[in-house]
Design an enzyme around this catalytic site. Structure first.
Site, PDB file in Angstrom:
ATOM      1  CG  ASP A   1      -2.214   0.716   1.025  1.00 45.00           C
ATOM      2  OD1 ASP A   1      -2.321   1.479   0.052  1.00 45.00           O
ATOM      3  OD2 ASP A   1      -3.137   0.532   1.848  1.00 45.00           O
TER       4      ASP A   1
ATOM      5  CG  ASP B   1      -9.459   2.229  -0.281  1.00 45.92           C
ATOM      6  OD1 ASP B   1      -8.933   1.144  -0.565  1.00 45.92           O
ATOM      7  OD2 ASP B   1      -8.918   3.079   0.455  1.00 45.92           O
TER       8      ASP B   1
HETATM    9  C1  GLA Z   1      -5.702   2.031   2.322  1.00 47.52           C
HETATM   10  C2  GLA Z   1      -6.094   0.875   1.429  1.00 47.52           C
HETATM   11  C3  GLA Z   1      -7.165   0.057   2.092  1.00 47.52           C
HETATM   12  C4  GLA Z   1      -6.686  -0.444   3.433  1.00 47.52           C
HETATM   13  C5  GLA Z   1      -6.237   0.719   4.281  1.00 47.52           C
HETATM   14  C6  GLA Z   1      -5.579   0.250   5.546  1.00 47.52           C
HETATM   15  O1  GLA Z   1      -6.724   2.948   2.433  1.00 47.52           O
HETATM   16  O2  GLA Z   1      -6.504   1.346   0.185  1.00 47.52           O
HETATM   17  O3  GLA Z   1      -7.547  -1.020   1.277  1.00 47.52           O
HETATM   18  O4  GLA Z   1      -5.642  -1.360   3.234  1.00 47.52           O
HETATM   19  O5  GLA Z   1      -5.301   1.549   3.592  1.00 47.52           O
HETATM   20  O6  GLA Z   1      -5.158   1.309   6.322  1.00 47.52           O
END
Ligand code: GLA
Length: 723
Positions: A472, A542
């Site tokens: 990420d 997301d």
């Molecule tokens: C980001 C990612 C999510 C999740 C969060 C965790 O927003 O896109 O899918 O993994 O971080 O903090």
């Protein structure tokens, strides 16, 4: 068959379908003459006239205005008043660059680009043209590759300081394409967190227009892609030119119209926060840009991109390999978990047929929310008393594999790492560091930081036995500065960062070939061809709401393949939109990409849990089709209430069809949707209805689609050729 020839003053790159022609003007300026359907023979003078140049033999910079000449790699300061591709400041502070032809070579295959991701393959040829500026000794080597199986020209360049004095490159784009007219519409992808890659199409206007990222990453707000479509071009017909950058950092993508009504397409690293010092003998490698020509509308353009990435960019060991159906803990538990809870979720997932359980954020340091601990990549023993090692073991005992989340490029000010190495992050000494999501960005351009990232990621993988890593990256650059570079090199930081990222990805994917890496950047904030060279899939957004995902996945498919789009079924009401959609529709949309779940399976009803078994089986039955099939968009959520797309196997014997309606329509009659890409001579059985139809009938008359009642209703059909 690909074929690059030199005919007199022309270089002609072609395969069976496209031609790309460059011409040498008598003074040695490299002109662009043609890009389009394959030409057998060309009349050089006619082509030059066509591109707005006096076709005589007296061309010199004095005799002809560069402002009118279609050029391959224009610079500034010689009379071309348009935005150029290259800007260099010489040691005397002047900026004019006069590039003239020095030599050319035709290579079989395609050289790799040092330190950068790029397309590869054997079934191609490459033209290397070297241009030189006699005054400064600056040398530019342009590479043009034509493949025999894609309607694509891949371009890149390398700049070398062949002079005796230092010089500074202040702009180094990957692509310039000069077109003789401006009768085009510009298409870019723009968006935001949770609504990535909305399609925007508008007529070209005089002046400069386009899209750009200055965020440090290719970004949530836009993508390193642009297309020019003839006004009448649609999904399946008409002329479209598409361009994409194989790069994950700042970029600019423009289509500019000048005083003569000609268009200049530009694509490359953004020149904001960019400058690169070249000492005598040093080189700078420019990322690759890819140019697509389609006569089959936007659909043809997208299929050319998808085919190119699938055959010549994605990691070969993964590209056709069925991916495990995963369940990610994020929306199931957020930060609120302990070992027993995660194992319990994993067990329930295993019972539903899921094959991989992913422990998302919250397992390390003291991370109870997003305000601390990034950088402290050791298990939080309060939540996981046996560490990630035991968590991995216990998860595997439930019958699923184990995967893990990391955000290795970041550091929380509230962390041991920051306390030990405050100088490792991007910041300007003397200025208050600006946090976003309570975190700072490590200076990944620094070799020390790269080694740290390599060590923590490889230790985590070994300790946990994870076979999957979600990588990420959750913030933009600000206060751009680094202790690792002298003051005259500070503007190298954003590009050095991306080079550092690529170097780490290269080491890790090489040393852990069996680990499935999935990219993520607050969702799809770095979903670009550069990352796809290392990671075969990317968390598309997301936002897991089925209707939002119709738009996001449809827009993304303009230049990226569905087989790389991480796409999960989540719980309702949806956590991003509050919308309630049927499980079947959430599944229909999610199974169009890299399929998985983002929910707590223990909270599902028995009926829903049973449905999951069928879904996993369906995903695997269609694995091959979904990974290597050819994608067609049928109905656009940007133009109406319905979304439809389909994937057809290469041999046209199988297809997967998806239709999703937005809001329910009262008194609606079943709609006819015209399919695409089938073989007109074959009969197809729709397995879910038992009806069979001719391929021609499905494409020219349409498939009757009796949607169920209710908002977000959907149909998901598999088609099989039966004769
Ligand atoms: C980001 C990612 C999510 C999740 C969060 C965790 O927003 O896109 O899918 O993994 O971080 O903090």
């Amino acid at each position: 068959m690909v074929n690059i020839t030199r005919e007199d003053q022309l270089f002609h790159l072609k395969n069976e379908r496209i031609s790309y022609i460059l011409g040498l003007m008598p003074g040695g300026v490299l002109a662009h003459l043609y890009f389009g359907p394959a030409l057998r023979r060309v009349n050089e003078k006619a082509l030059l006239r066509h591109m707005g140049v006096a076709a005589d033999d007296t061309f010199t910079l004095q005799g002809c205005s560069l402002d009118r000449l279609a050029q391959e790699y224009p610079s500034f300061g010689l009379g071309d008043m348009r935005e150029g591709a290259l800007a260099v400041e010489a040691s005397d502070g002047t900026t004019a660059v006069d590039l003239r032809f020095a030599e050319a070579e035709i290579l079989s295959g395609k050289p790799a680009l040092p330190g950068l991701p790029a397309t590869f393959g054997d079934n191609c040829q490459t033209l290397r043209v070297t241009l030189r500026d006699a005054c400064t000794g600056l040398e530019v080597r342009l590479l043009y590759t034509v493949f025999d199986d894609c309607d694509v020209i891949a371009r890149s360049a390398c700049i070398r300081n062949g002079g005796a004095e230092k010089m500074t490159v202040t702009r180094a784009l990957s692509l310039c394409l000069d077109l003789p007219d401006a009768d085009w519409q510009l298409i870019t992808l723009n968006g935001a967190w949770a609504r990535e890659r909305e399609i925007n199409r508008r007529p070209l206007m005089p002046g400069e227009q386009g899209t750009a990222s200055r965020n440090g990453a290719s970004s949530l707000q836009t993508s390193p892609f642009l297309a020019l479509a003839r006004p009448q071009a649609d999904e399946s017909m008409g002329e479209v030119l598409g361009a994409a950058l194989v790069y994950s950092g700042n970029f600019l993508a423009q289509a500019n119209v000048n005083q003569y009504g000609s268009t200049r397409m530009l694509l490359g690293i953004h020149d904001r926060d960019f400058a690169w010092q070249l000492q005598p003998g040093e080189s700078f490698q420019i990322p690759e840009a890819v140019l697509v020509y389609s006569r089959e509308g936007l659909g043809g353009m997208s299929r050319a991109f998808h085919g190119l990435w699938q055959r010549h960019l994605l990691p070969p060991r993964w590209v056709n390999k069925p991916r495990p159906v995963l369940l990610n803990s994020w929306e199931a538990a957020y930060f609120d978990f302990d070992e027993d809870k995660l194992v319990d979720i994993a067990r329930s997932a295993a019972q539903a047929g899921v094959e991989l359980f992913v422990c998302d954020d919250g397992w390390f340091g003291h991370r109870d929310d997003d305000t601390t601990s990034l950088g402290d990549w050791y298990s939080d023993l309060r939540k996981l008393p046996g560490g990630i090692r035991r968590l991995g073991e216990r998860v595997r005992e439930t019958g699923v594999q184990f995967g893990i989340w990391m955000e290795p490029e970041m550091v929380s000010p509230e962390s041991d790492l920051y306390r030990a190495h405050p100088d490792w992050c991007i910041r300007i000494p003397g200025r208050e560091p600006i946090t976003a999501r309570s975190q700072l960005t490590l200076d990944v351009g620094s070799p020390e930081v790269q080694d740290f990232i390599y060590d923590v990621v490889s230790t985590t993988l070994r300790e946990s036995g994870a076979v999957y890593l979600k990588w990420d990256m959750n913030r933009n650059f600000s206060n751009i500065g680094t202790a690792a570079l002298p003051k005259e090199r500070q503007k190298e930081l954003p590009h050095r960062y991306i080079l550092g990222l690529y170097a780490v990805m290269e080491r890790l994917t090489h040393d852990f070939p069996d680990v499935l890496f999935e990219g993520c950047a607050s969702g799809g904030g770095r979903f670009d061809p550069g990352m796809l060279y290392y990671v075969p899939q990317f968390w598309c957004s997301d936002n897991t709401d089925a209707l939002s995902r119709c738009r996001i996945q449809y827009g993304t498919s303009l230049f990226l393949p569905t087989s790389a789009m991480g796409s999960h079924v989540s719980a309702v009401p949806n956590h991003q939109t509050g919308r309630v959609t049927p499980l079947e529709s959430r599944f229909a949309v999610a199974v169009s990409g890299c399929f998985g779940y983002e929910l707590d399976p223990r909270k599902l009803t028995e009926e829903e849990q049973a449905a999951l078994h069928g879904q996993v089986a369906f995903a695997h039955r269609t694995d091959k089709l979904r990974l290597s099939g050819v994608f067609y968009r049928l109905l656009s959520p940007f133009e109406g209430n319905d979304t439809a797309w389909m994937t057809v196997s290469e041999d046209q014997k199988e297809a997967l069809f998806t239709l999703v309606r937005g809001h329910a329509l009262p008194n609606a009659v079943p709609m006819l949707v015209r399919l695409q890409g089938l073989c007109p001579n074959l009969r197809y059985l729709v397995e879910q209805t038992g009806e069979s139809y001719g391929g021609d009938e499905l494409m020219y008359s349409g498939l009757l689609c009796p949607l169920p009642q209710g908002d977000a209703a959907s149909l998901l059909y598999t088609l099989k050729a039966v004769d």
